[in-house]
Design an enzyme around this catalytic site. Structure first.
Site, PDB file in Angstrom:
ATOM      1  N   ALA A 105      18.915  35.731  44.697  1.00  0.00           N
ATOM      2  CA  ALA A 105      18.989  36.146  43.286  1.00  0.00           C
ATOM      3  C   ALA A 105      18.864  37.656  43.210  1.00  0.00           C
ATOM      4  O   ALA A 105      18.522  38.305  44.207  1.00  0.00           O
ATOM      5  CB  ALA A 105      17.862  35.496  42.492  1.00  0.00           C
ATOM      6  N   LYS A 106      19.138  38.208  42.072  1.00  0.00           N
ATOM      7  CA  LYS A 106      18.857  39.626  41.850  1.00  0.00           C
ATOM      8  C   LYS A 106      18.738  39.864  40.360  1.00  0.00           C
ATOM      9  O   LYS A 106      19.406  39.220  39.562  1.00  0.00           O
ATOM     10  CB  LYS A 106      19.991  40.497  42.401  1.00  0.00           C
ATOM     11  N   GLY A 107      17.900  40.840  40.007  1.00  0.00           N
ATOM     12  CA  GLY A 107      17.764  41.216  38.606  1.00  0.00           C
ATOM     13  C   GLY A 107      17.982  42.704  38.468  1.00  0.00           C
ATOM     14  O   GLY A 107      17.845  43.463  39.435  1.00  0.00           O
TER      15      GLY A 107
END
Ligand code: GLU
Length: 419
Positions: A105-107
């Site tokens: 994931a990444k934000g």
């Protein structure tokens, strides 16, 4: 030639090539080509002057096949959904190369944090956390630091999530301050992993540290730690850069002094004073006359023109996606060996995994144990990637992607497509 740079397209290009070498049909790995979930949020923040500014934020959960979604949060004024998607996919691949039981994931938040006061930064972080909270959790999706975020910011995320639950949930985020359940060794882990990778690469290539000149692009957490550890290994670190430009000294820079200088009140290299150093551009750092280049800033740095000009024999990617797919072809043609990001910078998420395990078990390790286990996993990942690259006569990047994809596809096959 001059096609628009899109990091997600670049990620797919390498993935497709890896799949082809593995003999996969598209349906074997098609799920990996699409992020499972993309969330875009608006983040209203009360500024110190009483106005309200609305920032744009993202959280992309690329794959949950191998475990909970995992990946950092980046604050940057130019970040967008495509970049976040690519970074999320690279996390999936990275966790698979390291063989830690996570998806990817990444934000990101589109903001220049240097323009915010500490109070504004805290309110932004807490508001972003609330906005993505429906998809966060220690068994769901676990953020960590990335470009322009740090332990303090992770502490605010942990506190915001915990307050909403009514009890402390340290395992919701990694890279926290040690006082809140952060792991010893986590802050230096990515840079330490870069050093282990560089050391492994030097070993197989017969390069001696004392005869190896190094340039490091970026003096954030990853770049500064890598520079320091390469210096301690006995290499001559001759050029480094940050957002303000680069410095060079052919006899070797005084890295401990430089790291102390920039860490003190977050000073910039342009203000570093030493008669022996010359000021150079960021591009001159990338193309400096060195044996090893460590790009440790952002994606899209080693572009085609840079790849043609750079003089290093080996590249160890501390950053995510520093080399474009087209530039990578030039590196291969020129016989320049690149230890890819998904292998070389995996140290951060490996120690994030240790931190999460410690949080869940409420059993804390000493720093030696953390570093020993990090070294073991980094060495194993390197050996696997290197062996496959030798066997199949492909680049380390393709070998790493092949190993990752094989592990992901194996899980996909067992789990099946639902419904
Ligand atoms: N942001 C780091 C990376 O790109 C660490 C991610 C994590 O620890 O979850 O690998």
């Amino acid at each position: 030639m001059n096609k628009q740079y899109n990091p997600y397209e670049d990620m797919l290009e390498v993935l497709d090539e890896a799949a082809k070498l593995l003999g996969y049909d598209e349906h074997d790995y098609i799920t990996v080509k699409y992020p499972e979930r993309e969330l875009k949020v608006s983040i209203p923040v009360k500024m110190d002057d009483g106005t309200i500014q609305v920032f744009e934020g993202y959280r992309v959960q690329h794959s949950g096949l191998r475990g909970p979604y995992k990946g950092g949060i980046r604050y940057h004024e130019h970040v967008d959904m495509d970049e976040t998607k690519a970074l999320a996919a690279w996390m999936t691949l990275k966790c698979a190369v390291a063989n830690v039981p996570y998806g990817g994931a990444k934000g990101a938040v589109r903001v220049d944090p240097s323009k915010l006061s500490r109070g504004e930064l805290e309110r932004l972080t807490r508001a972003y956390t609330v906005a993505i909270m429906p998809i966060l959790g220690p068994e769901i999706d676990i953020p960590a630091p990335d470009v322009n975020t740090n332990a303090e910011i992770m502490g605010w995320i942990m506190d915001t999530y915990s307050k909403s639950k009514g009890y402390s949930v340290p395992g919701v985020v990694t890279g926290k301050p040690v006082e809140l359940g952060g792991s010893l060794g986590r802050a230096a882990a990515t840079g330490r992993g870069v050093m282990y990778t560089a050391r492994n690469l030097m070993n197989v290539l017969g390069m001696k540290p004392e005869e190896t000149k190094v340039a490091v692009q970026g003096m954030g957490n990853v770049g500064a730690t890598s520079a320091l550890l390469m210096h301690q290994l006995g290499c001559k670190v001759v050029a480094v850069s940050d957002v303000s430009g680069g410095i060079i000294c052919e006899d070797g820079l005084d890295i401990p002094a430089i790291v102390e200088f920039i860490n003190h009140k977050r000073r910039l290299l342009k203000d570093y004073k030493n008669d022996k150093v010359r000021f150079i551009s960021n591009e001159e750092v990338l193309t400096a006359d060195v044996d090893m280049l460590i790009p440790a800033a952002l994606q899209n740095q080693i572009t085609e023109p840079i790849a043609r000009k750079l003089k290093a024999k080996v590249i160890v990617e501390g950053a995510n996606g520093p080399t474009t797919a087209d530039a990578d072809k030039i590196l291969n043609e020129r016989g320049i060996i690149a230890a890819p990001d998904i292998l070389a910078n995996a140290g951060g998420v490996i120690v994030s995994y240790f931190e999460w395990v410690q949080n869940i078990q409420n059993l804390y390790w000493d720093e030696d144990e953390v570093n020993r286990n990090l070294e073991r996993i980094m060495n194993r990942a390197f050996e696997e990637v290197y062996a496959l690259s030798q066997e199949k006569k492909v680049s380390l990047r393709l070998a790493a992607n092949m190993i990752a994809l094989k592990r992901i596809v194996a899980v996909q096959k067992i789990r099946g497509i639902f419904p």
